[in-house]
Design a protein around this motif. Structure first.
Motif, PDB file in Angstrom:
ATOM      1  N   TYR A  14       0.818  -1.208   0.000  1.00  0.00           N
ATOM      2  CA  TYR A  14       0.000   0.000   0.000  1.00  0.00           C
ATOM      3  C   TYR A  14       0.851   1.256   0.000  1.00  0.00           C
ATOM      4  O   TYR A  14       1.639   1.495   0.898  1.00  0.00           O
ATOM      5  CB  TYR A  14      -0.952  -0.006   1.207  1.00  0.00           C
ATOM      6  N   ARG A  15       0.653   2.069  -1.025  1.00  0.00           N
ATOM      7  CA  ARG A  15       1.410   3.306  -1.184  1.00  0.00           C
ATOM      8  C   ARG A  15       1.202   4.290  -0.048  1.00  0.00           C
ATOM      9  O   ARG A  15       2.103   5.046   0.308  1.00  0.00           O
ATOM     10  CB  ARG A  15       0.997   4.013  -2.480  1.00  0.00           C
ATOM     11  N   ILE A  16       0.026   4.306   0.506  1.00  0.00           N
ATOM     12  CA  ILE A  16      -0.286   5.256   1.569  1.00  0.00           C
ATOM     13  C   ILE A  16       0.590   5.032   2.798  1.00  0.00           C
ATOM     14  O   ILE A  16       0.791   5.933   3.607  1.00  0.00           O
ATOM     15  CB  ILE A  16      -1.790   5.182   1.932  1.00  0.00           C
ATOM     16  N   ARG A  18       3.789   4.445   2.712  1.00  0.00           N
ATOM     17  CA  ARG A  18       5.195   4.712   2.393  1.00  0.00           C
ATOM     18  C   ARG A  18       5.617   6.066   2.954  1.00  0.00           C
ATOM     19  O   ARG A  18       5.474   7.104   2.313  1.00  0.00           O
ATOM     20  CB  ARG A  18       5.414   4.659   0.885  1.00  0.00           C
ATOM     21  N   ASN A  19       6.128   6.028   4.162  1.00  0.00           N
ATOM     22  CA  ASN A  19       6.690   7.220   4.792  1.00  0.00           C
ATOM     23  C   ASN A  19       7.875   6.776   5.648  1.00  0.00           C
ATOM     24  O   ASN A  19       8.170   5.586   5.748  1.00  0.00           O
ATOM     25  CB  ASN A  19       5.632   7.968   5.614  1.00  0.00           C
ATOM     26  N   ASN A  20       8.540   7.728   6.251  1.00  0.00           N
ATOM     27  CA  ASN A  20       9.754   7.396   7.009  1.00  0.00           C
ATOM     28  C   ASN A  20       9.471   6.503   8.217  1.00  0.00           C
ATOM     29  O   ASN A  20      10.267   5.631   8.549  1.00  0.00           O
ATOM     30  CB  ASN A  20      10.464   8.674   7.451  1.00  0.00           C
ATOM     31  N   ARG A  21       8.338   6.721   8.861  1.00  0.00           N
ATOM     32  CA  ARG A  21       7.995   5.905  10.027  1.00  0.00           C
ATOM     33  C   ARG A  21       7.846   4.443   9.629  1.00  0.00           C
ATOM     34  O   ARG A  21       8.380   3.552  10.287  1.00  0.00           O
ATOM     35  CB  ARG A  21       6.711   6.428  10.663  1.00  0.00           C
ATOM     36  N   THR A  22       7.160   4.183   8.521  1.00  0.00           N
ATOM     37  CA  THR A  22       6.990   2.793   8.105  1.00  0.00           C
ATOM     38  C   THR A  22       8.263   2.226   7.486  1.00  0.00           C
ATOM     39  O   THR A  22       8.463   1.014   7.522  1.00  0.00           O
ATOM     40  CB  THR A  22       5.804   2.624   7.137  1.00  0.00           C
ATOM     41  N   LYS A  23       9.132   3.076   6.956  1.00  0.00           N
ATOM     42  CA  LYS A  23      10.435   2.574   6.491  1.00  0.00           C
ATOM     43  C   LYS A  23      11.225   2.009   7.675  1.00  0.00           C
ATOM     44  O   LYS A  23      11.878   0.973   7.548  1.00  0.00           O
ATOM     45  CB  LYS A  23      11.241   3.694   5.822  1.00  0.00           C
ATOM     46  N   ILE A  24      11.148   2.700   8.795  1.00  0.00           N
ATOM     47  CA  ILE A  24      11.825   2.218   9.995  1.00  0.00           C
ATOM     48  C   ILE A  24      11.197   0.903  10.447  1.00  0.00           C
ATOM     49  O   ILE A  24      11.901  -0.059  10.761  1.00  0.00           O
ATOM     50  CB  ILE A  24      11.775   3.284  11.105  1.00  0.00           C
ATOM     51  N   HIS A  25       9.862   0.851  10.458  1.00  0.00           N
ATOM     52  CA  HIS A  25       9.166  -0.390  10.832  1.00  0.00           C
ATOM     53  C   HIS A  25       9.562  -1.538   9.901  1.00  0.00           C
ATOM     54  O   HIS A  25       9.813  -2.658  10.362  1.00  0.00           O
ATOM     55  CB  HIS A  25       7.651  -0.223  10.758  1.00  0.00           C
ATOM     56  N   LYS A  26       9.607  -1.267   8.606  1.00  0.00           N
ATOM     57  CA  LYS A  26       9.952  -2.320   7.639  1.00  0.00           C
ATOM     58  C   LYS A  26      11.342  -2.879   7.911  1.00  0.00           C
ATOM     59  O   LYS A  26      11.540  -4.098   7.872  1.00  0.00           O
ATOM     60  CB  LYS A  26       9.874  -1.792   6.199  1.00  0.00           C
TER      61      LYS A  26
END
Length: 182
Positions: A14-16, A18-26
């Protein structure tokens, strides 16, 4: 493992998200997944009497190194999660887009350096032959374990400071919504 794979799928799908917070989570989830897969492979090899990993010295050592790298990366990404949240809540001039590359280097690079130092000590200073069974009981294991404990302590400090700032902000505001939050 199942939950990690589903979470990673959702984050990448999900594109929505894609932000820095979820990059860290990933990255935290990827490190955790690598750690879980490595641990599962080692347990399966040992408990199903396959002994492919356990009896192949270099493969066994490689699995142990990968396991320790993934564990250390996991702790570093937990640290980055705490640092990110601390900066978002407590530092008003924080510009999140400029720090994501630094976070990436800390999350994957620092564990790599730590594990390489530990491997060097294990190869040239401690273990002469055979797989590194019981390596976690050696004093040299603190090369990895010390920074992991430090990350836990720093994250606790971040948490206490975040709670302090949130309580201060809640006390300053007197809206009905804030009263409901209290």
């Amino acid at each position: 493992m199942f939950s990690l794979v589903i979470s990673l799928f959702i984050f990448y799908k999900y594109r929505i998200l894609r932000n820095n917070r979820t990059k860290i989570h990933k990255n935290l989830f990827i490190a955790t997944t690598v750690q879980v897969i490595t641990r599962l492979l080692m347990y399966i090899d040992e408990n199903l009497d396959m002994k492919i990993i356990g009896e192949t010295e270099y493969l066994c050592e490689a699995c142990i190194v990968l396991l320790e790298y993934a564990k250390t990366a996991m702790f570093m990404w937990m640290f980055i999660e705490g640092l990110y949240l601390h900066n978002v809540i407590t530092v008003t001039v924080f510009q999140e887009y400029s720090y994501i590359k630094i976070y990436f280097y800390i999350g994957w690079g620092v564990p790599l350096v730590m594990v390489m130092i530990w491997v060097f000590v294990m190869i040239f200073g401690v273990v002469t032959s055979g797989c590194w069974f019981l390596y976690s009981r050696l004093p040299h294991y603190w090369i990895l374990e010390g920074p992991r404990y430090a990350v836990i302590i720093v994250n606790k400090i971040f948490l206490l400071n975040i709670i302090r700032v949130l309580v201060m902000k809640l006390r300053q505001s007197r809206t009905s919504e804030i009263e409901q939050v209290r």
